[in-house]
Design a protein around this motif. Structure first.
Motif, mmCIF file in Angstrom:
data_model
loop_
_atom_site.group_PDB
_atom_site.id
_atom_site.type_symbol
_atom_site.label_atom_id
_atom_site.label_comp_id
_atom_site.label_asym_id
_atom_site.label_seq_id
_atom_site.Cartn_x
_atom_site.Cartn_y
_atom_site.Cartn_z
ATOM 1 N N THR A 291 -19.172 14.469 -44.361
ATOM 2 C CA THR A 291 -18.075 15.423 -44.540
ATOM 3 C C THR A 291 -17.576 15.855 -43.166
ATOM 4 O O THR A 291 -18.341 16.357 -42.343
ATOM 5 N N LEU A 292 -16.291 15.651 -42.921
ATOM 6 C CA LEU A 292 -15.710 15.978 -41.622
ATOM 7 C C LEU A 292 -15.237 17.429 -41.593
ATOM 8 O O LEU A 292 -14.881 18.005 -42.632
ATOM 9 N N PRO A 293 -15.222 18.036 -40.415
ATOM 10 C CA PRO A 293 -14.748 19.430 -40.303
ATOM 11 C C PRO A 293 -13.318 19.568 -40.817
ATOM 12 O O PRO A 293 -12.456 18.724 -40.567
ATOM 13 N N ASP A 295 -10.946 21.458 -39.886
ATOM 14 C CA ASP A 295 -9.885 21.643 -38.893
ATOM 15 C C ASP A 295 -9.382 20.327 -38.310
ATOM 16 O O ASP A 295 -8.443 20.318 -37.519
ATOM 17 N N LEU A 296 -9.996 19.200 -38.681
ATOM 18 C CA LEU A 296 -9.488 17.893 -38.250
ATOM 19 C C LEU A 296 -8.334 17.417 -39.129
ATOM 20 O O LEU A 296 -7.611 16.484 -38.767
ATOM 21 N N TYR A 297 -8.160 18.025 -40.282
ATOM 22 C CA TYR A 297 -7.165 17.545 -41.232
ATOM 23 C C TYR A 297 -5.800 18.191 -40.996
ATOM 24 O O TYR A 297 -5.706 19.368 -40.621
ATOM 25 N N VAL A 298 -4.752 17.418 -41.237
ATOM 26 C CA VAL A 298 -3.387 17.946 -41.210
ATOM 27 C C VAL A 298 -3.236 18.976 -42.334
ATOM 28 O O VAL A 298 -3.684 18.727 -43.461
ATOM 29 N N PRO A 299 -2.634 20.115 -42.070
ATOM 30 C CA PRO A 299 -2.451 21.117 -43.133
ATOM 31 C C PRO A 299 -1.681 20.552 -44.319
ATOM 32 O O PRO A 299 -0.685 19.839 -44.151
ATOM 33 N N GLN A 300 -2.157 20.845 -45.523
ATOM 34 C CA GLN A 300 -1.532 20.348 -46.760
ATOM 35 C C GLN A 300 -0.428 21.295 -47.196
ATOM 36 O O GLN A 300 -0.572 22.065 -48.145
ATOM 37 N N ILE A 301 0.702 21.222 -46.484
ATOM 38 C CA ILE A 301 1.818 22.116 -46.764
ATOM 39 C C ILE A 301 2.516 21.708 -48.059
ATOM 40 O O ILE A 301 2.997 22.546 -48.815
ATOM 41 N N TYR A 302 2.568 20.404 -48.308
ATOM 42 C CA TYR A 302 3.305 19.901 -49.483
ATOM 43 C C TYR A 302 2.343 19.410 -50.543
ATOM 44 O O TYR A 302 1.270 18.899 -50.235
#
Length: 302
Positions: A291-293, A295-302
């Motif tokens: 499981t990756l941190p 904060d590495l993921y692009v925010p799921q705005i859509y």
């Protein structure tokens, strides 16, 4: 067809492809209603969207076959696109290359020459961009800048222009003798159509970047560009590399006509393809995906 209906993933992929086409065709974004109305009035017999997309996809599938032939037989193809500002060169190039492999088909659009390049042999900066075996190069403007914008705007003197006219036929014959298939297109629009397209660019924030100070000067010097174009076509229309004029007032028809014509200029044939099988994934029962941190993921705005 039944397989597509029964396969939601395949259907979603097809819908995504069609959405991409519609996005590219979104020509009238945020235009003022008045400009939109004027454009519609000036083009009362536009090709219906269904017919356009059907032909576009058919021609693009043929271009993939051409690409495969070029790649398989290590052919070398150069396609030159010239024309007035806003004549539709870029739109045609975009549709030609849309589904092709960028490692095979690439676009060259050179900026103004540097101070160093201005001291070189005129054709020198174009030569490194010529294709190797298995490549297609599309020039969005080319060495013909010397006969057009450089001449009209005074960036080249008449001696340089006349030297260009003396040299370019032999330069192109050399390219053809080397095995390059050279195709040259001139996209032609009327005075009224160019004015309409410039107005659209002025009023469309998505297209204002296309309108440069040089473009505005081209409106002032319309007749000078016309005279330069006529002499250029007359003096550089050689048997080994003739010019082909694409009437461009109707952008959709211009793109399709150019694509269809290009396919007739190259004697491509079907090439053998190895049958492709998707290999089974190697499964390791001892492997656990970490499981990756977050904060590495692009925010799921859509």
């Amino acid at each position: 067809m039944n397989e597509m209906r029964d396969n939601p993933w395949l259907r979603a992929e097809l819908d995504d492809t069609l959405d991409e086409d519609i996005e590219i065709e979104f020509e009238d974004a945020v235009l003022s209603e008045e400009i939109s109305r004027l454009y519609r009035d000036a083009h009362p017999e536009q090709m219906d969207r269904k017919t356009y997309f059907r032909e576009l996809l058919r021609l693009q599938s043929e271009l993939i076959k051409l690409q495969d032939w070029v790649s398989y037989y290590k052919e070398k193809v150069v396609v030159i696109f010239e024309g007035r500002d806003s004549a539709g060169k870029g739109g045609a190039i975009k549709r030609i290359t849309q589904r092709l492999n960028p490692r095979v088909a690439r676009v060259v659009a050179l900026p103004a020459p540097s101070d160093r390049e201005k001291t070189q042999w005129y054709f020198q900066r174009y030569v490194p961009h010529l294709p190797a075996g298995g490549e297609i190069v599309l020039f969005d403007r080319s060495w013909y800048n010397r006969a057009g914008v450089e001449r009209v705007m005074g960036f080249a003197n008449e001696d340089q222009v006349q030297q260009f006219f003396d040299d370019v036929p032999e330069f192109e014959r050399m390219l053809v003798r080397s095995g390059i298939r050279l195709v040259k297109y001139w996209f032609s629009v009327t005075d009224e159509e160019q004015q309409m397209r410039f107005l659209m660019r002025i009023h469309d924030p998505l297209k204002q970047w296309k309108l440069s100070p040089m473009d505005l000067q081209s409106r002032i010097r319309w007749e000078d560009y016309t005279k330069a174009k006529e002499e250029m076509l007359e003096r550089t229309n050689i048997d080994e590399a003739p010019w082909h004029i694409v009437p461009g007032n109707d952008k959709k028809r211009a793109r399709l006509n150019c694509m269809a014509h290009l396919l007739t200029q190259i004697p491509y044939t079907p090439v053998p393809h190895e049958e492709i099988h998707l290999p089974d994934r190697v499964f390791n029962p001892d492997y656990e995906r970490e499981t990756l941190p977050r904060d590495l993921y692009v925010p799921q705005i859509y």
